[in-house]
Design a protein around this motif. Structure first.
Motif, short mmCIF file in Angstrom:
data_model
loop_
_atom_site.label_atom_id
_atom_site.label_comp_id
_atom_site.label_asym_id
_atom_site.label_seq_id
_atom_site.Cartn_x
_atom_site.Cartn_y
_atom_site.Cartn_z
N ASP A 1 10.43 -75.18 -56.44
CA ASP A 1 9.05 -75.55 -56.74
C ASP A 1 8.35 -76.15 -55.53
N GLN A 2 9.10 -76.91 -54.72
CA GLN A 2 8.52 -77.47 -53.51
C GLN A 2 8.24 -76.37 -52.48
N LYS A 3 9.13 -75.40 -52.44
CA LYS A 3 8.93 -74.28 -51.52
C LYS A 3 7.68 -73.50 -51.90
N GLN A 4 7.50 -73.28 -53.19
CA GLN A 4 6.31 -72.57 -53.66
C GLN A 4 5.05 -73.31 -53.28
N ALA A 5 5.09 -74.62 -53.48
CA ALA A 5 3.91 -75.43 -53.15
C ALA A 5 3.64 -75.43 -51.65
N LEU A 6 4.69 -75.46 -50.85
CA LEU A 6 4.52 -75.49 -49.40
C LEU A 6 3.97 -74.16 -48.87
N VAL A 7 4.48 -73.05 -49.42
CA VAL A 7 3.97 -71.73 -49.02
C VAL A 7 2.49 -71.62 -49.36
N THR A 8 2.13 -72.04 -50.56
CA THR A 8 0.72 -71.99 -50.96
C THR A 8 -0.15 -72.86 -50.07
N LEU A 9 0.37 -74.04 -49.71
CA LEU A 9 -0.37 -74.95 -48.84
C LEU A 9 -0.63 -74.30 -47.48
N LEU A 10 0.39 -73.70 -46.89
CA LEU A 10 0.22 -73.08 -45.57
C LEU A 10 -0.76 -71.92 -45.62
N LEU A 11 -0.71 -71.14 -46.69
CA LEU A 11 -1.66 -70.04 -46.84
C LEU A 11 -3.09 -70.56 -47.02
N LYS A 12 -3.23 -71.69 -47.72
CA LYS A 12 -4.55 -72.28 -47.89
C LYS A 12 -5.07 -72.82 -46.56
N ILE A 13 -4.17 -73.41 -45.77
CA ILE A 13 -4.57 -73.91 -44.45
C ILE A 13 -5.10 -72.75 -43.60
N HIS A 14 -4.40 -71.62 -43.68
CA HIS A 14 -4.85 -70.43 -42.96
C HIS A 14 -6.23 -69.98 -43.46
N SER A 15 -6.41 -70.00 -44.77
CA SER A 15 -7.69 -69.60 -45.35
C SER A 15 -8.80 -70.56 -44.94
N TYR A 16 -8.53 -71.86 -45.01
CA TYR A 16 -9.52 -72.84 -44.59
C TYR A 16 -9.83 -72.71 -43.11
N GLY A 17 -8.81 -72.40 -42.33
CA GLY A 17 -9.02 -72.23 -40.89
C GLY A 17 -9.96 -71.08 -40.57
N LEU A 18 -9.85 -70.00 -41.35
CA LEU A 18 -10.74 -68.86 -41.14
C LEU A 18 -12.19 -69.23 -41.40
N VAL A 19 -12.40 -70.00 -42.47
CA VAL A 19 -13.78 -70.38 -42.82
C VAL A 19 -14.37 -71.31 -41.76
N THR A 20 -13.58 -72.28 -41.30
CA THR A 20 -14.09 -73.19 -40.26
C THR A 20 -14.29 -72.45 -38.94
N SER A 21 -13.48 -71.42 -38.69
CA SER A 21 -13.64 -70.63 -37.46
C SER A 21 -14.92 -69.81 -37.46
N GLU A 22 -15.52 -69.65 -38.63
CA GLU A 22 -16.76 -68.90 -38.71
C GLU A 22 -17.86 -69.53 -37.86
N ILE A 23 -17.73 -70.82 -37.57
CA ILE A 23 -18.70 -71.46 -36.68
C ILE A 23 -18.73 -70.74 -35.34
N PHE A 24 -17.53 -70.45 -34.80
CA PHE A 24 -17.46 -69.74 -33.53
C PHE A 24 -17.79 -68.26 -33.68
N TRP A 25 -17.50 -67.69 -34.86
CA TRP A 25 -17.91 -66.30 -35.11
C TRP A 25 -19.43 -66.18 -34.97
N GLY A 26 -20.13 -67.25 -35.38
CA GLY A 26 -21.58 -67.24 -35.29
C GLY A 26 -22.09 -67.65 -33.93
#
Length: 254
Positions: A145-170
């Protein structure tokens, strides 16, 4: 009676102005080709992972999807890295094309692209780490269960990183648009469209950070309008190159 004037094609090709224009056309078309390749590569990573891997509110399903689509997940990482490298090369080609238009803005365009390279590699490393955890190649002693939560967290970090990177995309599109507008060899309308697209991407990122309740609506709009300048300029560079102009005066020639 004067003899008819004969145009010597070989002499024209030896003309310095002709040679510079020919070089500019080749540079512009190379930029267009790189732009097309980058555009084809990017959606694999930007669209595939969120739609096929992440299941909101279900960490177990997210981990299972990751394992079930492992090859495509790896492909998305490689695609994103390849796209970033091509983006890096594109920036230098555009710098070469526009540096005589405005050297400072050309360097600014280059800087906004270069800063995205290490950011992308860091976030893709995070994605790859989530796969290694899901496959129990690291953190083997961690409970499921901790592994599942950690995998989801890392994928969310990646997703959040893409959205914040949009500043430089613009941000990189704004000097790009200004250079296109000031140049005498690409239609000015493309410059306006690029700046508009840049503002859209920046606005999406800022909305995500400051007004999250409005982000789904803004994100949907930006997904349809953010590319309004990039697709036309990409095709123009690839197909048309640059308009012929006087190297001395900078005015368009028929």
């Amino acid at each position: 009676m004067q003899p008819p004037r004969v145009t010597n094609q070989k002499t024209n090709r030896q003309n310095p102005k002709f040679g510079e224009m020919d070089s500019m056309k080749k540079t512009a078309r190379l930029a267009g080709l790189l732009y097309v390749i980058m555009t084809i590569q990017a959606p694999i990573a930007l669209l595939y992972v969120p739609s096929y891997i992440i299941v909101k509110g279900n960490t177990a399903a997210t981990l299972n999807n990751l394992l079930a689509h492992e090859f495509m997940f790896r492909l998305s990482i490689v695609s994103q890295l390849a796209s970033t490298i091509i983006f890096f090369l594109l920036a230098f080609v555009l710098y070469r094309l526009f540096k005589q238009v405005n050297h400072f803005q050309a360097k600014l365009l280059l800087a906004f692209v270069l800063v995205q390279v290490p950011i992308t590699f860091v976030f893709e490393t995070i994605s790859f780490t989530s796969l290694m955890i899901a496959k129990s190649e690291i953190l083997q002693s961690v409970a499921t269960d901790q592994k599942q939560a950690l995998v989801t967290l890392l994928l969310k970090i990646h997703s959040y990183g893409l959205v914040t990177s949009e500043i430089f995309w613009g941000l990189w599109l704004i000097p790009f648009g200004q250079l296109v507008y000031k140049s005498a060899f690409i239609p000015r309308i493309f410059g306006f469209l690029l700046i508009f697209g840049g503002i859209c991407w920046i606005g999406d990122s800022i909305t995500f950070l400051l007004f999250p309740a409005w982000h789904p609506l803004v994100s949907d709009i930006v997904a349809k309008t953010g590319w309004v300048g990039e697709i036309p300029i990409m095709l123009w560079l690839l197909i048309m190159g640059v308009k012929e102009r006087s190297i001395v005066t900078g005015r368009l020639e028929p």
